[in-house]
Design a protein around this motif. Sequence first.
Motif, mmCIF file in Angstrom:
data_model
loop_
_atom_site.group_PDB
_atom_site.id
_atom_site.type_symbol
_atom_site.label_atom_id
_atom_site.label_comp_id
_atom_site.label_asym_id
_atom_site.label_seq_id
_atom_site.Cartn_x
_atom_site.Cartn_y
_atom_site.Cartn_z
ATOM 1 N N PRO A 7 36.427 100.642 11.011
ATOM 2 C CA PRO A 7 36.438 99.325 11.353
ATOM 3 C C PRO A 7 35.085 98.898 12.077
ATOM 4 O O PRO A 7 34.594 97.724 12.168
ATOM 5 N N THR A 8 34.569 99.927 13.100
ATOM 6 C CA THR A 8 33.378 99.493 13.739
ATOM 7 C C THR A 8 32.307 99.213 12.979
ATOM 8 O O THR A 8 31.331 98.447 13.436
ATOM 9 N N PHE A 9 32.143 99.901 11.649
ATOM 10 C CA PHE A 9 30.954 99.274 10.969
ATOM 11 C C PHE A 9 31.171 97.994 10.162
ATOM 12 O O PHE A 9 30.045 97.501 9.483
ATOM 13 N N LEU A 10 32.329 97.314 10.209
ATOM 14 C CA LEU A 10 32.454 96.225 9.302
ATOM 15 C C LEU A 10 31.550 94.862 9.820
ATOM 16 O O LEU A 10 31.177 94.305 8.953
ATOM 17 N N PRO A 11 31.822 94.579 11.133
ATOM 18 C CA PRO A 11 31.128 93.271 11.267
ATOM 19 C C PRO A 11 29.699 93.437 11.472
ATOM 20 O O PRO A 11 29.095 94.549 11.569
ATOM 21 N N PRO A 12 29.200 92.037 11.167
ATOM 22 C CA PRO A 12 27.482 92.367 11.302
ATOM 23 C C PRO A 12 27.208 92.656 13.043
ATOM 24 O O PRO A 12 28.089 92.680 13.688
ATOM 25 N N GLY A 13 26.023 93.139 13.092
ATOM 26 C CA GLY A 13 25.558 93.485 14.276
ATOM 27 C C GLY A 13 24.827 94.678 14.250
ATOM 28 O O GLY A 13 24.061 95.058 13.387
ATOM 29 N N ASP A 14 24.489 95.495 15.407
ATOM 30 C CA ASP A 14 23.600 96.451 15.740
ATOM 31 C C ASP A 14 24.187 97.852 14.963
ATOM 32 O O ASP A 14 24.592 98.784 15.709
ATOM 33 N N THR A 15 24.019 98.014 13.683
ATOM 34 C CA THR A 15 24.789 99.114 13.086
ATOM 35 C C THR A 15 24.028 100.516 13.719
ATOM 36 O O THR A 15 24.744 101.352 13.765
ATOM 37 N N PRO A 16 22.710 100.529 13.822
ATOM 38 C CA PRO A 16 22.210 101.997 14.346
ATOM 39 C C PRO A 16 22.852 102.101 15.465
ATOM 40 O O PRO A 16 22.895 103.313 15.810
ATOM 41 N N ALA A 17 22.959 101.246 16.434
ATOM 42 C CA ALA A 17 23.475 101.450 17.809
ATOM 43 C C ALA A 17 24.989 102.040 17.609
ATOM 44 O O ALA A 17 25.330 102.956 18.288
ATOM 45 N N ARG A 18 25.624 101.537 16.652
ATOM 46 C CA ARG A 18 26.863 101.696 16.589
ATOM 47 C C ARG A 18 26.982 103.285 15.971
ATOM 48 O O ARG A 18 27.969 104.149 16.307
ATOM 49 N N ILE A 19 26.043 103.561 15.142
ATOM 50 C CA ILE A 19 26.096 105.053 14.487
ATOM 51 C C ILE A 19 25.689 105.930 15.600
ATOM 52 O O ILE A 19 26.457 106.930 15.981
ATOM 53 N N THR A 20 24.723 105.586 16.464
ATOM 54 C CA THR A 20 24.278 106.416 17.645
ATOM 55 C C THR A 20 25.591 106.573 18.379
ATOM 56 O O THR A 20 25.884 107.674 18.831
ATOM 57 N N GLU A 21 26.147 105.592 19.041
ATOM 58 C CA GLU A 21 27.370 105.791 19.669
ATOM 59 C C GLU A 21 28.563 106.395 18.924
ATOM 60 O O GLU A 21 29.094 107.409 19.648
ATOM 61 N N ALA A 22 28.680 106.246 17.683
ATOM 62 C CA ALA A 22 29.705 107.125 17.186
ATOM 63 C C ALA A 22 29.477 108.543 17.100
ATOM 64 O O ALA A 22 30.284 109.577 17.644
ATOM 65 N N GLY A 23 28.246 109.181 17.011
ATOM 66 C CA GLY A 23 27.753 110.480 17.337
ATOM 67 C C GLY A 23 27.897 111.003 18.603
ATOM 68 O O GLY A 23 28.267 111.929 18.726
ATOM 69 N N ARG A 24 27.401 109.982 19.507
ATOM 70 C CA ARG A 24 27.703 110.308 20.978
ATOM 71 C C ARG A 24 29.164 110.681 21.329
ATOM 72 O O ARG A 24 29.257 111.891 22.078
#
Length: 152
Positions: A7-24
């Motif tokens: 669900p975190t990847f559904l809304p518009p926004g800073d997807t690269p930051a979300r990817i980085t956060e998911a990995g972290r």
Amino acid sequence: MVDSDAPTFLPPGDTPARITEAGRLAEQPVPQSPAAVVRCVLGSLALAHRRAVRQVQDLSGRQVDAVHIVGGGARNALRCQLTADACGLPVLAGPVEATAIGNLLVQARAAGVVGGDLAALRGLVRQTQRIVRYEPGDGSGTARAAERRVGV
């Protein structure tokens, strides 16, 4: 790899930051460049395709013999190859303008310009459109990536 359906990847926004956060958060390696983010996205999509193909096979009791990628995604050779590798199936990429072609064929059939059933219309597409075939590799890298995939 990330769960591209999270669900975190559904809304518009800073997807690269979300990817980085998911990995972290999952204590996984995080992409360190825009190219690494793109590679993560493409690999994650390939794993999502694999998951979907397996679900279709399980639910239908039938084997899938190829994955079809149409539209703009068919232009991305890396995405297509990663999907073939992840699924262990050939990928047939194209046509790029699948929606427009399908719409045109349905209208042409309704107007009597072309005839035939769905199989005939698909045959016409195969005769007139470039379809690129990607064969799966050994998939060993995909299996390791699936084990690392993180969700949010």
